[in-house]
Design a protein around this motif. Structure first.
Motif, mmCIF file in Angstrom:
data_model
loop_
_atom_site.group_PDB
_atom_site.id
_atom_site.type_symbol
_atom_site.label_atom_id
_atom_site.label_comp_id
_atom_site.label_asym_id
_atom_site.label_seq_id
_atom_site.Cartn_x
_atom_site.Cartn_y
_atom_site.Cartn_z
ATOM 1 N N GLY A 193 1.356 -1.191 -0.311
ATOM 2 C CA GLY A 193 0.086 0.213 -0.237
ATOM 3 C C GLY A 193 0.534 1.163 -0.012
ATOM 4 O O GLY A 193 0.339 2.555 0.164
ATOM 5 N N ASN A 237 -2.460 3.373 -8.740
ATOM 6 C CA ASN A 237 -2.933 1.790 -7.228
ATOM 7 C C ASN A 237 -3.745 2.379 -6.426
ATOM 8 O O ASN A 237 -4.224 3.191 -5.714
ATOM 9 C CB ASN A 237 -1.685 1.660 -7.275
ATOM 10 N N GLN A 238 -4.216 1.045 -5.879
ATOM 11 C CA GLN A 238 -4.912 1.399 -4.468
ATOM 12 C C GLN A 238 -3.806 1.649 -3.774
ATOM 13 O O GLN A 238 -3.763 0.607 -2.513
ATOM 14 C CB GLN A 238 -5.600 -0.068 -5.004
ATOM 15 N N ASP A 288 -1.860 3.464 -0.027
ATOM 16 C CA ASP A 288 -2.863 4.108 1.351
ATOM 17 C C ASP A 288 -1.912 5.147 1.612
ATOM 18 O O ASP A 288 -2.089 6.197 2.696
ATOM 19 C CB ASP A 288 -2.748 2.924 2.667
ATOM 20 N N LEU A 295 -7.804 13.610 -2.883
ATOM 21 C CA LEU A 295 -7.483 11.591 -2.337
ATOM 22 C C LEU A 295 -6.851 12.340 -1.307
ATOM 23 O O LEU A 295 -7.714 11.222 -0.409
ATOM 24 C CB LEU A 295 -5.870 11.057 -3.133
ATOM 25 N N GLN A 343 -10.837 11.240 0.318
ATOM 26 C CA GLN A 343 -10.879 10.296 0.721
ATOM 27 C C GLN A 343 -9.487 9.114 1.483
ATOM 28 O O GLN A 343 -10.170 8.249 1.444
ATOM 29 C CB GLN A 343 -11.161 9.556 -0.905
ATOM 30 N N LEU A 357 -6.378 9.096 1.638
ATOM 31 C CA LEU A 357 -5.177 8.264 1.294
ATOM 32 C C LEU A 357 -4.562 9.782 2.303
ATOM 33 O O LEU A 357 -4.375 10.885 2.423
ATOM 34 C CB LEU A 357 -4.837 9.203 0.266
#
Length: 493
Positions: free
Chosen positions: A79, A160-161, A163, A189, A192, A194
């Motif tokens: 992540g 990319n997903q 964190d 982001l 959301q 991130l």
């Protein structure tokens, strides 16, 4: 609980300690700026977090678990996604932009991927839509300008997903408009959830997005500043001394120009323009990405030709057909991407400080063809002292130096011999405050030449120039007097 917790991280390279008990934390939904002079330990920290280097000691906790990635793929899977300043690893020449955007998916055996050009283009366009960027999908990635290659890297990372997103100088080669678009994406982001670790030497970037700024010096985190960030205090903490203005007073230089362009046209449909440069004068050209800054400098250096117009250097007609002709006439240039254009590859002979400085001068320094190291050594030693280059010696590899010190070596190359016109394309890209101060002083110290600088950052133009020109649609337009305290506002409008 913090998303990322770094405790007492250390890393040494031989006798040099790059990290010395570095400690920091980052929460979800937070943008943290990481500030520090070149060599402060930022890059080493990022390499450890991204799996490129192991730590010698210390502890990293990510999402509540011990974290020690063995390689970048493992860090990405966990992540943490990193966008490095250099785009050399994003994709090789020969791939299309669409291919470069999807490269990680091609390499992931877990992803079932039916390859068709239409499918690749569709998925690549979806990645660009997420990032909010517009790029030519079918163009060769290797032919892109540095700014567009950076956009590909950022867009691919955002797909990319992750964190935690680590950005290392993401706007170094972006225009103001592209930078603003990136900031909007990052703030979205962040909302959301991130977390973003943002590394930059540009305080305007950090002011736009950062919730906190952490300052590194000597391999340690030595300061923390919350929004609104006191940047003068942060910079003083970063360099370990009181901040002094790097900008000397702008000069009014008159007399006969040493370089002139008349009725110059860079592209067939562009408006023609004139340009005059005087001895001892530093002129900056600023404008958005694609406005024509690099094309203008390339025409002056013989890399491409004017569509129309005349040029004169010291009163004589000047129309170089190649960089060799330009250099012979007394014109020197440091191009935008120093890694590709100015530095020998790390595996090649001559990648030292001395070899980098001497490369374009070898034919004149050693007309017999026999190379003696004494001249190279002398020039490198003088440059190390004059420009305060942090290197262990004249034959140190330039690839062991920080970005700011690499740029000083590139400048020293063209200071080793007299030139009448020095062309610098984005000379402060990836350069910290202290190194930028040294480079500005070196540029302005020489009074026997004219210097023309292309920069996408109006603040940099104001810091270094006597006169500031703006370029739009491949034509010079506004002239701003850098002595005017409102110059930055005038050229940014």
């Amino acid at each position: 609980m913090p998303l990322l917790q770094v405790e007492n991280l250390t890393r040494s390279f031989g006798p040099t300690r790059a990290l010395a008990d570095a400690t920091l934390s980052i929460k979800r939904g937070e943008i943290v700026a990481l500030m520090g002079a070149n060599g402060a330990g930022k890059s080493t920290l990022v390499k450890i977090l991204s799996g490129s280097l192991p730590a010698d000691a210390g502890r990293i906790t990510f999402k509540g678990r011990s974290f020690a990635p063995a390689n970048p793929a493992e860090a990405t899977k966990a992540g943490i996604v990193t966008v490095h300043q250099s785009t050399d690893l994003v994709g090789p020449p020969g791939l299309t932009v669409a291919d470069a955007l999807l490269l990680p998916r091609f390499a992931d055996r877990r992803v079932r991927f039916f390859v068709s050009r239409a499918g690749i283009r569709a998925q690549a366009q979806a990645i660009l839509d997420i990032a909010g960027f517009s790029l030519p999908l079918d163009r060769d990635f290797g032919d892109l300008a540095a700014a567009d290659r950076q956009l590909v890297a950022v867009a691919r990372a955002l797909a990319n997903q992750a964190d935690l997103l680590i950005l290392d100088e993401p706007t170094a080669s972006l225009s103001g408009q592209e930078s603003s678009r990136l900031f909007d994406i990052l703030l979205r982001l962040k909302s959301q959830g991130l977390a973003i670790l943002y590394i930059s030497h540009r305080t305007a970037d950090l002011d736009a997005v950062a919730d906190r700024a952490l300052v590194m010096r000597g391999g340690q985190v030595v300061g923390s500043f919350v929004r609104p960030i006191d940047f003068p205090a942060a910079i003083e903490t970063m360099i370990g001394r009181k901040l002094q203005s790097a900008r000397p007073g702008a000069r009014n230089v008159g007399g006969t120009p040493i370089f002139e362009m008349r009725h110059a046209r860079l592209l067939p449909n562009a408006t023609p323009f004139d340009l005059s440069l005087h001895e001892g004068e530093v002129v900056a050209i600023t404008g958005v990405l694609g406005a024509g800054k690099s094309r203008l400098l390339s025409a002056l250096f013989g890399l491409n030709q004017l569509i129309e117009g005349d040029m004169h250097l010291d009163g004589k007609p000047y129309r170089p057909k190649s960089p060799a002709e330009a250099i012979a006439a007394g014109v020197a240039m440091a191009a935008e991407d120093r890694h590709r254009s100015s530095l020998m590859p790390a595996a090649w002979p001559g990648n030292s400080v001395a070899g980098t400085i001497s490369l374009p001068h070898l034919g004149r320094w050693y007309p017999s063809g026999l190379l003696w190291g004494s001249r190279e050594r002398r020039e490198a030693e003088k440059a190390i002292e004059r420009l305060r280059i942090k290197a262990s010696g004249p034959f140190s590899s330039v690839w062991t130096l920080s970005g700011g010190n690499q740029q000083k070596v590139v400048l020293a190359r063209w200071e080793a011999e007299q030139s009448r016109l020095l062309l610098l394309d984005e000379p402060f890209q990836g350069v910290d405050v202290g190194a930028r101060h040294d480079i500005i002083q070196a540029i302005r110290r020489r009074s026997n030449r004219a210097t023309l600088i292309a920069t996408s950052d109006p603040e940099e133009a104001y810091e270094v120039a006597d006169r500031i020109l703006t370029i739009d649609r491949h034509s010079l337009s506004t002239v701003a007097d850098a002595a005017n305290p409102h110059a930055i506002e005038d050229i940014s409008a």
